[in-house]
Design a protein around this motif. Structure first.
Motif, PDB file in Angstrom:
ATOM      1  N   ILE A 139      56.470   5.834  -2.659  1.00 10.50           N
ATOM      2  CA  ILE A 139      56.792   7.201  -2.277  1.00 10.50           C
ATOM      3  C   ILE A 139      55.497   7.987  -2.164  1.00 10.50           C
ATOM      4  O   ILE A 139      55.368   8.906  -1.364  1.00 10.50           O
ATOM      5  CB  ILE A 139      57.739   7.807  -3.334  1.00 10.50           C
ATOM      6  CG1 ILE A 139      59.118   7.159  -3.216  1.00 10.50           C
ATOM      7  CG2 ILE A 139      57.830   9.316  -3.193  1.00 10.50           C
ATOM      8  CD1 ILE A 139      60.071   7.490  -4.332  1.00 10.50           C
ATOM      9  N   VAL A 140      54.528   7.595  -2.968  1.00 14.47           N
ATOM     10  CA  VAL A 140      53.220   8.251  -2.954  1.00 14.47           C
ATOM     11  C   VAL A 140      52.148   7.191  -2.731  1.00 14.47           C
ATOM     12  O   VAL A 140      52.301   6.049  -3.151  1.00 14.47           O
ATOM     13  CB  VAL A 140      52.996   8.945  -4.321  1.00 14.47           C
ATOM     14  CG1 VAL A 140      51.522   9.182  -4.578  1.00 14.47           C
ATOM     15  CG2 VAL A 140      53.763  10.262  -4.387  1.00 14.47           C
ATOM     16  N   GLU A 141      51.083   7.582  -2.065  1.00 14.41           N
ATOM     17  CA  GLU A 141      49.930   6.675  -1.956  1.00 14.41           C
ATOM     18  C   GLU A 141      48.682   7.460  -2.291  1.00 14.41           C
ATOM     19  O   GLU A 141      48.666   8.680  -2.253  1.00 14.41           O
ATOM     20  CB  GLU A 141      49.830   6.075  -0.548  1.00 14.41           C
ATOM     21  CG  GLU A 141      49.580   7.097   0.532  1.00 14.41           C
ATOM     22  CD  GLU A 141      49.749   6.512   1.928  1.00 14.41           C
ATOM     23  OE1 GLU A 141      50.061   5.308   2.039  1.00 14.41           O
ATOM     24  OE2 GLU A 141      49.583   7.282   2.894  1.00 14.41           O
ATOM     25  N   ARG A 142      47.616   6.748  -2.650  1.00 15.91           N
ATOM     26  CA  ARG A 142      46.404   7.459  -2.974  1.00 15.91           C
ATOM     27  C   ARG A 142      45.207   6.766  -2.342  1.00 15.91           C
ATOM     28  O   ARG A 142      45.207   5.549  -2.159  1.00 15.91           O
ATOM     29  CB  ARG A 142      46.215   7.574  -4.476  1.00 15.91           C
ATOM     30  CG  ARG A 142      45.877   6.290  -5.171  1.00 15.91           C
ATOM     31  CD  ARG A 142      45.793   6.512  -6.677  1.00 15.91           C
ATOM     32  NE  ARG A 142      45.219   5.347  -7.339  1.00 15.91           N
ATOM     33  CZ  ARG A 142      45.082   5.226  -8.653  1.00 15.91           C
ATOM     34  NH1 ARG A 142      45.476   6.198  -9.449  1.00 15.91           N
ATOM     35  NH2 ARG A 142      44.547   4.143  -9.178  1.00 15.91           N
ATOM     36  N   VAL A 143      44.210   7.564  -2.035  1.00 15.29           N
ATOM     37  CA  VAL A 143      43.002   7.022  -1.438  1.00 15.29           C
ATOM     38  C   VAL A 143      41.820   7.563  -2.222  1.00 15.29           C
ATOM     39  O   VAL A 143      41.904   8.650  -2.819  1.00 15.29           O
ATOM     40  CB  VAL A 143      42.865   7.427   0.049  1.00 15.29           C
ATOM     41  CG1 VAL A 143      44.034   6.873   0.841  1.00 15.29           C
ATOM     42  CG2 VAL A 143      42.768   8.927   0.197  1.00 15.29           C
TER      43      VAL A 143
ATOM     44  N   THR B 136      53.903   9.078   1.198  1.00 18.98           N
ATOM     45  CA  THR B 136      54.023   8.100   2.275  1.00 18.98           C
ATOM     46  C   THR B 136      55.088   8.600   3.244  1.00 18.98           C
ATOM     47  O   THR B 136      55.712   9.638   3.017  1.00 18.98           O
ATOM     48  CB  THR B 136      54.518   6.750   1.738  1.00 18.98           C
ATOM     49  OG1 THR B 136      55.794   6.974   1.132  1.00 18.98           O
ATOM     50  CG2 THR B 136      53.564   6.211   0.686  1.00 18.98           C
ATOM     51  N   LYS B 137      55.328   7.852   4.299  1.00 16.91           N
ATOM     52  CA  LYS B 137      56.393   8.194   5.247  1.00 16.91           C
ATOM     53  C   LYS B 137      57.720   8.285   4.493  1.00 16.91           C
ATOM     54  O   LYS B 137      58.452   9.259   4.640  1.00 16.91           O
ATOM     55  CB  LYS B 137      56.476   7.103   6.324  1.00 16.91           C
ATOM     56  CG  LYS B 137      57.139   7.551   7.608  1.00 16.91           C
ATOM     57  CD  LYS B 137      56.781   6.594   8.746  1.00 16.91           C
ATOM     58  CE  LYS B 137      56.978   7.231  10.127  1.00 16.91           C
ATOM     59  NZ  LYS B 137      56.218   8.510  10.298  1.00 16.91           N
ATOM     60  N   GLU B 138      57.980   7.280   3.674  1.00 13.87           N
ATOM     61  CA  GLU B 138      59.232   7.299   2.905  1.00 13.87           C
ATOM     62  C   GLU B 138      59.270   8.502   1.967  1.00 13.87           C
ATOM     63  O   GLU B 138      60.305   9.117   1.768  1.00 13.87           O
ATOM     64  CB  GLU B 138      59.394   6.034   2.047  1.00 13.87           C
ATOM     65  CG  GLU B 138      59.481   4.736   2.818  1.00 13.87           C
ATOM     66  CD  GLU B 138      58.136   4.010   2.825  1.00 13.87           C
ATOM     67  OE1 GLU B 138      57.996   3.030   2.093  1.00 13.87           O
ATOM     68  OE2 GLU B 138      57.206   4.462   3.544  1.00 13.87           O
ATOM     69  N   GLY B 139      58.129   8.815   1.388  1.00 15.66           N
ATOM     70  CA  GLY B 139      58.057   9.952   0.493  1.00 15.66           C
ATOM     71  C   GLY B 139      58.434  11.240   1.204  1.00 15.66           C
ATOM     72  O   GLY B 139      59.195  12.063   0.681  1.00 15.66           O
ATOM     73  N   LYS B 140      57.907  11.392   2.413  1.00 12.80           N
ATOM     74  CA  LYS B 140      58.225  12.608   3.173  1.00 12.80           C
ATOM     75  C   LYS B 140      59.700  12.665   3.516  1.00 12.80           C
ATOM     76  O   LYS B 140      60.332  13.714   3.438  1.00 12.80           O
ATOM     77  CB  LYS B 140      57.377  12.655   4.451  1.00 12.80           C
ATOM     78  CG  LYS B 140      55.931  13.040   4.167  1.00 12.80           C
ATOM     79  CD  LYS B 140      55.087  13.033   5.434  1.00 12.80           C
ATOM     80  CE  LYS B 140      53.601  13.203   5.074  1.00 12.80           C
ATOM     81  NZ  LYS B 140      52.712  12.832   6.172  1.00 12.80           N
ATOM     82  N   THR B 141      60.228  11.507   3.870  1.00 12.85           N
ATOM     83  CA  THR B 141      61.661  11.453   4.195  1.00 12.85           C
ATOM     84  C   THR B 141      62.492  11.853   2.981  1.00 12.85           C
ATOM     85  O   THR B 141      63.402  12.675   3.082  1.00 12.85           O
ATOM     86  CB  THR B 141      62.060  10.025   4.613  1.00 12.85           C
ATOM     87  OG1 THR B 141      61.208   9.622   5.674  1.00 12.85           O
ATOM     88  CG2 THR B 141      63.497   9.968   5.047  1.00 12.85           C
ATOM     89  N   LEU B 142      62.140  11.279   1.848  1.00 10.38           N
ATOM     90  CA  LEU B 142      62.851  11.599   0.613  1.00 10.38           C
ATOM     91  C   LEU B 142      62.772  13.091   0.329  1.00 10.38           C
ATOM     92  O   LEU B 142      63.783  13.733   0.016  1.00 10.38           O
ATOM     93  CB  LEU B 142      62.229  10.807  -0.536  1.00 10.38           C
ATOM     94  CG  LEU B 142      62.748  11.094  -1.948  1.00 10.38           C
ATOM     95  CD1 LEU B 142      64.245  10.907  -1.997  1.00 10.38           C
ATOM     96  CD2 LEU B 142      62.072  10.172  -2.956  1.00 10.38           C
ATOM     97  N   TYR B 143      61.591  13.643   0.462  1.00 12.73           N
ATOM     98  CA  TYR B 143      61.409  15.074   0.201  1.00 12.73           C
ATOM     99  C   TYR B 143      62.280  15.907   1.138  1.00 12.73           C
ATOM    100  O   TYR B 143      62.984  16.815   0.688  1.00 12.73           O
ATOM    101  CB  TYR B 143      59.934  15.439   0.390  1.00 12.73           C
ATOM    102  CG  TYR B 143      59.622  16.887   0.149  1.00 12.73           C
ATOM    103  CD1 TYR B 143      59.638  17.423  -1.134  1.00 12.73           C
ATOM    104  CD2 TYR B 143      59.326  17.735   1.202  1.00 12.73           C
ATOM    105  CE1 TYR B 143      59.361  18.749  -1.355  1.00 12.73           C
ATOM    106  CE2 TYR B 143      59.047  19.076   0.997  1.00 12.73           C
ATOM    107  CZ  TYR B 143      59.065  19.579  -0.290  1.00 12.73           C
ATOM    108  OH  TYR B 143      58.796  20.903  -0.504  1.00 12.73           O
ATOM    109  N   GLN B 144      62.256  15.548   2.405  1.00 10.24           N
ATOM    110  CA  GLN B 144      63.044  16.314   3.385  1.00 10.24           C
ATOM    111  C   GLN B 144      64.542  16.187   3.121  1.00 10.24           C
ATOM    112  O   GLN B 144      65.315  17.076   3.454  1.00 10.24           O
ATOM    113  CB  GLN B 144      62.725  15.836   4.814  1.00 10.24           C
ATOM    114  CG  GLN B 144      61.300  16.153   5.263  1.00 10.24           C
ATOM    115  CD  GLN B 144      60.947  17.628   5.144  1.00 10.24           C
ATOM    116  OE1 GLN B 144      61.830  18.503   5.212  1.00 10.24           O
ATOM    117  NE2 GLN B 144      59.665  17.932   4.945  1.00 10.24           N
TER     118      GLN B 144
END
Lengths: 136, 136
Positions: A59-63, A77-85
């Motif tokens: 759900i989260v990624e880090r760099v 991540t993409k999934e994280g944004k989807t979940l948030y929305q």
DNA sequence: CTAAATTAGTCGCATCTGCAACTATCTTAA
DNA sequence: TTAAGATAGTTGCAGATGCGACTAATTTAG
């Protein structure tokens, strides 16, 4: 409170995890764990563990941050944004449900009063070295 | 929150212990652990442990209930009452301090608005089988 | 009256979360 | 430049508290 059931039961997020998700989703931009810790008033160890879990769940990624190799830039991540929305409208609906016993005018007043207290407390807290938040 | 420091740091009471003390002190009459559990919305196991500690500290005492030998009548000892009487003014002072950023009129409004929400939430909660209370 | 269901309270267990120590990195001052 | 101090993040540990199972007592239904 009533709100937490929405993300806990339905999405398996505990409170610190929700705080990380909410902060990243709201800002819609990368930030450090320390930043999340600060603006949610949650201990950095708690945030650290929540970030770990969310990374495992993709759900989260880090760099790495090239300018300061102690910290990481965190983002959804993409999934994280989807979940948030997906969560946001549910939570807003729940909030409206909870506040439906007040008129629009009353809701505005309540927000204003709580804002004043929060502002005033922030001063007190920073003055006397950050209290631990605890209910009642 | 800011209030809890008052009884925690100064008197070594944790939150459930304060709830027991406050309930018994406010009622100024014996009651069962279950009653305290209900009106503070705290799990009975938590109340049970708090009562144990307070009994060891001689702040609370309990006597058998002849009419129902499952339950005990709990009440404050002399020391418990003294402690309660000592804490109350401190907490009220702290509360005034926290609310000092509002006018008298605003404080009244706030209490009224929160009261409405609480009332409305109570209905919702009993309807859908008592949520666990959790902060944001 | 008896058996099933309910209720009060206790206790073991698991989880949550803050604290403090630790490592690695960065900053500041001499 | 170097040493002291500050800062980001991780981890072991301990305390707090809810859950569910359990015992004992009471209430209810048949």
């Amino acid at each position: 409170m009533a709100l937490s059931g929405e993300y806990q039961e339905r999405y398996g997020l505990d409170i610190p995890e929700w705080r990380v998700l909410a902060t990243l989703g709201f800002r819609n931009d990368a930030c450090s764990a320390q930043y999340i810790s600060d603006c949610t008033r949650t201990h950095k160890s708690t945030i650290s563990r929540a970030v770990m879990t969310l990374m495992q769940r993709q759900i989260v990624e880090r760099v790495e941050n090239a300018h300061d190799r102690r910290e990481f830039r965190l983002r959804l991540t993409k999934e994280g944004k989807t979940l948030y929305q997906e969560l946001i409208p549910r939570l807003l609906r729940k909030e409206r449900e909870i506040l439906s016993c007040l008129t629009a005018q009353e809701r505005k007043e309540l927000a204003c009063l709580l804002g004043k207290i929060e502002k005033s407390l922030d001063l007190v807290q920073t003055r006397q070295e950050a209290d631990t938040e605890q209910a009642y």
